[in-house]
Design a protein around this motif. Structure first.
Motif, PDB file in Angstrom:
ATOM      1  N   GLN A  77      38.715 -59.979 -41.956  1.00 26.32           N
ATOM      2  CA  GLN A  77      39.185 -60.461 -43.264  1.00 26.32           C
ATOM      3  C   GLN A  77      40.527 -59.828 -43.613  1.00 26.32           C
ATOM      4  O   GLN A  77      41.428 -60.504 -44.113  1.00 26.32           O
ATOM      5  N   PHE A  78      40.650 -58.537 -43.351  1.00 29.44           N
ATOM      6  CA  PHE A  78      41.900 -57.832 -43.603  1.00 29.44           C
ATOM      7  C   PHE A  78      43.036 -58.426 -42.764  1.00 29.44           C
ATOM      8  O   PHE A  78      44.111 -58.715 -43.284  1.00 29.44           O
ATOM      9  N   GLN A  79      42.779 -58.619 -41.479  1.00 26.05           N
ATOM     10  CA  GLN A  79      43.804 -59.181 -40.586  1.00 26.05           C
ATOM     11  C   GLN A  79      44.204 -60.591 -41.017  1.00 26.05           C
ATOM     12  O   GLN A  79      45.393 -60.935 -41.019  1.00 26.05           O
ATOM     13  N   ASP A  80      43.229 -61.413 -41.385  1.00 25.18           N
ATOM     14  CA  ASP A  80      43.521 -62.768 -41.847  1.00 25.18           C
ATOM     15  C   ASP A  80      44.348 -62.740 -43.135  1.00 25.18           C
ATOM     16  O   ASP A  80      45.287 -63.531 -43.293  1.00 25.18           O
ATOM     17  N   ALA A  81      43.994 -61.845 -44.033  1.00 15.95           N
ATOM     18  CA  ALA A  81      44.731 -61.731 -45.297  1.00 15.95           C
ATOM     19  C   ALA A  81      46.165 -61.277 -45.045  1.00 15.95           C
ATOM     20  O   ALA A  81      47.112 -61.801 -45.665  1.00 15.95           O
ATOM     21  N   MET A  82      46.344 -60.346 -44.141  1.00 17.06           N
ATOM     22  CA  MET A  82      47.697 -59.878 -43.826  1.00 17.06           C
ATOM     23  C   MET A  82      48.514 -60.993 -43.169  1.00 17.06           C
ATOM     24  O   MET A  82      49.699 -61.157 -43.466  1.00 17.06           O
ATOM     25  N   ALA A  83      47.886 -61.784 -42.303  1.00 17.48           N
ATOM     26  CA  ALA A  83      48.583 -62.907 -41.667  1.00 17.48           C
ATOM     27  C   ALA A  83      48.978 -63.951 -42.721  1.00 17.48           C
ATOM     28  O   ALA A  83      50.085 -64.501 -42.675  1.00 17.48           O
ATOM     29  N   THR A  84      48.103 -64.210 -43.662  1.00 15.49           N
ATOM     30  CA  THR A  84      48.409 -65.161 -44.737  1.00 15.49           C
ATOM     31  C   THR A  84      49.569 -64.656 -45.574  1.00 15.49           C
ATOM     32  O   THR A  84      50.501 -65.401 -45.890  1.00 15.49           O
ATOM     33  N   SER A  85      49.540 -63.390 -45.953  1.00 18.43           N
ATOM     34  CA  SER A  85      50.634 -62.799 -46.740  1.00 18.43           C
ATOM     35  C   SER A  85      51.955 -62.891 -45.988  1.00 18.43           C
ATOM     36  O   SER A  85      52.974 -63.282 -46.568  1.00 18.43           O
ATOM     37  N   SER A  86      51.932 -62.566 -44.721  1.00 20.49           N
ATOM     38  CA  SER A  86      53.152 -62.621 -43.904  1.00 20.49           C
ATOM     39  C   SER A  86      53.693 -64.037 -43.813  1.00 20.49           C
ATOM     40  O   SER A  86      54.906 -64.262 -43.909  1.00 20.49           O
ATOM     41  N   ARG A  87      52.806 -65.013 -43.635  1.00 18.13           N
ATOM     42  CA  ARG A  87      53.218 -66.415 -43.554  1.00 18.13           C
ATOM     43  C   ARG A  87      53.868 -66.866 -44.861  1.00 18.13           C
ATOM     44  O   ARG A  87      54.925 -67.500 -44.855  1.00 18.13           O
ATOM     45  N   ILE A  88      53.265 -66.515 -45.978  1.00 21.71           N
ATOM     46  CA  ILE A  88      53.800 -66.922 -47.284  1.00 21.71           C
ATOM     47  C   ILE A  88      55.160 -66.284 -47.528  1.00 21.71           C
ATOM     48  O   ILE A  88      56.097 -66.946 -47.983  1.00 21.71           O
TER      49      ILE A  88
END
Length: 119
Positions: free
Chosen positions: A98-109
């Motif tokens: 979940q942490f990794q997915d959230a960080m990937a989402t933040s980076s993409r945005i």
């Protein structure tokens, strides 16, 4: 201003403004009024640092930060997705995935927003 895009059926609240102090201040006032005081404070601090050092970098960093902020917040779904990703990343109960997915989402945005402002 940048071309407007459609993101998940979402529409931007405003066009992306020019990267100037006044245009960004007006945009923040229109789409994220609670952040207006922070923008004003950081603007004054950037101006003072630039005056003290004789460098324009503090002013440039201020403009980039707030142009990115506007690029994110002018799209309500994008801003909501970033807030949720930040919540998950900061939640000690989140799993590693979940942490990794959230960080990937933040980076993409953030990358999308920076492309919109020309970085």
């Amino acid at each position: 201003m940048t071309a407007q895009q459609v993101e998940d059926g979402d529409r931007p609240l405003i066009p992306q403004p020019a990267m100037t102090r006044e245009a960004l201040r007006d945009a923040v006032r229109r789409i994220d009024m609670p952040s207006l005081a922070a923008l004003d404070k950081e603007c004054h601090e950037a101006f003072d640092r630039a005056a003290e050092t004789g460098a324009i970098n503090p002013l440039r960093f201020f403009l980039i930060k707030w142009a990115t902020h506007v690029a994110i917040h002018r799209w309500p779904a994008r801003a909501a997705t970033l807030r949720e990703a930040e919540r998950i990343a900061g939640d000690p109960a989140s799993t590693e995935q979940q942490f990794q997915d959230a960080m990937a989402t933040s980076s993409r945005i953030l990358a999308e927003a920076q492309r919109e402002i020309g970085l």
